[in-house]
Design an enzyme around this catalytic site. Structure first.
Site, short mmCIF file in Angstrom:
data_model
loop_
_atom_site.label_atom_id
_atom_site.label_comp_id
_atom_site.label_asym_id
_atom_site.label_seq_id
_atom_site.Cartn_x
_atom_site.Cartn_y
_atom_site.Cartn_z
N GLU A 33 -6.09 -10.69 -1.03
CA GLU A 33 -6.88 -10.43 0.19
C GLU A 33 -8.36 -10.41 -0.14
O GLU A 33 -9.11 -9.56 0.34
CB GLU A 33 -6.46 -9.09 0.83
N ASN A 80 2.08 -5.13 -3.19
CA ASN A 80 0.69 -5.46 -2.89
C ASN A 80 -0.11 -4.19 -2.60
O ASN A 80 0.37 -3.32 -1.86
CB ASN A 80 0.69 -6.37 -1.64
N ASP A 97 -12.17 -10.41 -0.53
CA ASP A 97 -13.45 -10.50 0.17
C ASP A 97 -14.44 -9.62 -0.58
O ASP A 97 -14.05 -8.62 -1.18
CB ASP A 97 -13.37 -10.15 1.68
N HIS A 142 -10.37 -6.23 -2.13
CA HIS A 142 -11.44 -6.02 -1.15
C HIS A 142 -12.57 -5.35 -1.93
O HIS A 142 -12.53 -4.15 -2.19
CB HIS A 142 -10.96 -5.11 -0.02
N GLU A 175 0.80 -1.23 0.00
CA GLU A 175 0.00 0.00 0.00
C GLU A 175 0.83 1.28 0.00
O GLU A 175 0.63 2.16 0.84
CB GLU A 175 -0.96 -0.02 1.20
O1 G2I Z 1 -7.34 -3.69 6.64
C1 G2I Z 1 -7.54 -4.87 5.90
C2 G2I Z 1 -6.27 -5.34 5.24
C3 G2I Z 1 -5.84 -4.33 4.16
N1 G2I Z 1 -4.64 -4.76 3.51
C4 G2I Z 1 -3.51 -5.08 4.37
C5 G2I Z 1 -3.92 -6.05 5.47
O2 G2I Z 1 -2.84 -6.27 6.34
C6 G2I Z 1 -5.13 -5.55 6.22
O3 G2I Z 1 -5.43 -6.52 7.24
C7 G2I Z 1 -5.93 -6.03 8.43
C8 G2I Z 1 -6.20 -7.17 9.38
O4 G2I Z 1 -7.21 -7.97 8.83
C9 G2I Z 1 -6.65 -6.64 10.73
O5 G2I Z 1 -6.73 -7.70 11.67
O6 G2I Z 1 -4.96 -5.16 8.97
C10 G2I Z 1 -5.42 -4.54 10.16
C11 G2I Z 1 -4.38 -3.54 10.58
O7 G2I Z 1 -3.13 -4.17 10.70
C12 G2I Z 1 -5.68 -5.59 11.23
O8 G2I Z 1 -6.25 -5.00 12.37
C13 G2I Z 1 -5.44 -4.92 13.48
C14 G2I Z 1 -6.09 -3.99 14.46
O9 G2I Z 1 -6.28 -2.71 13.83
C15 G2I Z 1 -5.21 -3.80 15.63
O10 G2I Z 1 -5.86 -2.99 16.59
C16 G2I Z 1 -4.87 -5.17 16.23
O11 G2I Z 1 -3.91 -5.01 17.25
O12 G2I Z 1 -5.23 -6.17 14.09
C17 G2I Z 1 -4.30 -6.07 15.14
C18 G2I Z 1 -3.95 -7.47 15.65
O13 G2I Z 1 -5.11 -8.12 16.06
#
Ligand code: G2I
Length: 470
Positions: A274, A211, A276, A247, A169
């Site tokens: 990714e 990505n 969905d 997404h 990103e």
């Molecule tokens: O935002 C959706 C995806 C967009 N592209 C990059 C991906 O890496 C991203 O994935 C999401 C995860 O699915 C979430 O699970 O990325 C978020 C941010 O890293 C993830 O959320 C984070 C929460 O914001 C945090 O508060 C938490 O500590 O997950 C962390 C671990 O549970």
């Protein structure tokens, strides 16, 4: 015809057969079988059906859910590729500078390996999910920390990752087609190529991907990335693949396949990383469209859904996944499976007969003799070399007086060229090269150090560089 998909993958085991050959050989061999035996061999799971078409079908998983038996049952039955949802991000793997934590990522890699699945590494550098210490860095310190992070993490997982999202990103939304502002971007526009070169040096067997999201159709953002990939390919920056997060809302852009194809035509693999799609009357159809688009492109090597059950999704109430909150298959699941089973098999390239390289690249240890200390400063170089190139990190240390500026002279072997420099200004690209400090790192306190780096093609420099205070 393009060769599909991967000569470097770890050894997977697909359902119903013990496979002890690389993924490419496996998938191509399976595809060849399917080509002559037709629908009688239609797979009954996403992974098996994708494998019959020479692809993987994977899911993002968080490590802690692998002990949820309903979750693990679905994962183990359906998928042949895993992506750690958060465990390989910078905040997770280097919570304090120089202190690495791999437990979550290791757990997912071990799970994948023991179930014959390949792993996509996600992600080495991203403007989000940076540890606090990195968020507060800038300039040389951030650049060096970022490259070190790439090197350390990719080295830790060397040989275990099918493809890395090296950079995630980095492009702006909207019509500019340019880079997103971030602390990483402010270290210089070359930060992305520096990251790719460092990743290649650390794990030459992993495919290296860029990505991003909102890149699913032909638009200003995807075209900006397309131009970067074309530039990288023309200059020999190591990039192997582009990840399209996908997404999606309720529909798939009409030029989705054409967009993937234009990237594939640049000579990189494409992957849906990714996926969905918002639940609604078109969800199952949209999932089938994405599946068919990937199958139609020989360099589309696989699809990853971003979660398993709707309750696992980051998208709240969109219910965008293939399994419902109780773990039941949704209509979208059946639609994907049918699309996989009815898709045209990939053109059957014969499986590679030579095994992929398994030996890690030679890594030259930093010199152990102390560098000369004349002229008020000294310089020492640490090298990460591979066949045909290297990344050099140079440490500049002030003597007993503070420096107001410095120049480090490096003599390159004949045929070697510097292709990229950060945190210094190079006088040239071959022969004897002087690297001068840039604005923000000329002043170094007595006895203190700063670092700069450069990358090159050809043999790595072998002598000790000289440092001159100015
Ligand atoms: O935002 C959706 C995806 C967009 N592209 C990059 C991906 O890496 C991203 O994935 C999401 C995860 O699915 C979430 O699970 O990325 C978020 C941010 O890293 C993830 O959320 C984070 C929460 O914001 C945090 O508060 C938490 O500590 O997950 C962390 C671990 O549970």
């Amino acid at each position: 015809m393009d060769k599909i998909p991967d000569e470097r993958a770890p050894r997977p085991r697909f359902r119903g057969r013990r496979v002890l050959m690389p993924l490419a050989a496996t998938l191509a061999a399976v595809a060849a079988t399917v080509a002559v035996t037709s629908a009688a061999n239609a797979g009954t799971t996403l992974g098996a059906s994708a494998a019959e078409k020479g692809r993987y079908y994977g899911a993002a998983v968080p490590a802690f859910k692998l002990s949820d038996s309903q979750f693990a049952t679905i994962v183990n039955r359906e998928f042949n590729q895993l992506t750690p949802e958060n465990e390989m991000k910078w905040d997770a793997t280097e919570p304090q500078q120089g202190r690495f934590s791999y437990s979550g990522g290791d757990q997912i890699v071990a799970h994948a390996q023991s179930h014959g699945m390949i792993v996509r590494g996600h992600t080495l550098l991203w403007y989000q999910q940076q540890p606090g210490w990195a968020q507060s860095l800038s300039g040389t310190a951030l650049r060096n920390a970022a490259i070190n992070h790439v090197t350390q993490v990719a080295t830790h997982y060397r040989g275990k990752i099918y493809a890395w999202d090296v950079v995630n990103e980095a492009f702006a939304d909207g019509g500019s087609g340019g880079r997103r502002d971030s602390n990483l971007q402010r270290t210089g526009n070359d930060w992305i190529e520096a990251a790719f070169r460092a990743a290649r040096a650390a794990d030459p067997g992993a495919k290296l991907c860029y990505n991003d999201y909102n890149t699913d159709g032909i638009n200003a953002k995807s075209t900006g990335i397309y131009n970067m990939v074309r530039d990288f390919k023309s200059r020999g920056v190591p990039i192997d693949c582009v990840g399209f997060q996908s997404h999606l809302g309720t529909s798939v852009p009409s030029d989705y396949q054409a967009n993937l194809q234009r990237f594939a035509d640049l000579g990189v693999d494409v992957q849906i990383t990714e996926l969905d799609i918002t639940q609604g009357s078109n969800q199952a159809n949209a999932y089938a469209q994405v599946t068919r688009a990937c199958l139609a492109i020989s360099r589309c090597t696989g699809i990853t859904v971003w979660g398993v059950r709707d309750s696992d999704s980051w998208r709240g109430n969109d219910n965008p996944l293939l399994f419902d909150r109780s773990g039941n298959k949704k209509a979208a699941y059946t639609s994907v499976l049918n699309a996989l089973n009815s898709g045209t098999p990939i053109p059957t390239t014969p499986p590679p007969t030579t095994p992929p390289p398994t030996t890690p690249p030679p890594t030259t240890p930093p010199p152990t003799t102390p560098p000369p200390t004349g002229d008020g400063c000294s310089a020492s170089v640490s090298l990460n070399s591979w066949n045909g190139g290297f990344v050099a990190t140079v440490k500049v240390t002030a003597g007993s007086s503070a420096l107001r500026g410095w120049t480090v002279r490096v003599t390159l072997p004949s045929g070697t060229a510097v292709t990229n420099t950060w945190s210094a200004q190079a006088s040239g690209s071959s022969g004897t090269v002087d690297f001068r400090n840039v604005d923000y790192n000329g002043q170094v306190g007595a006895g203190a150090s700063t670092e700069f780096g450069f990358q090159g093609t050809g043999a790595s420099p072998s002598g000790t560089p000289t440092c001159t205070a100015s």
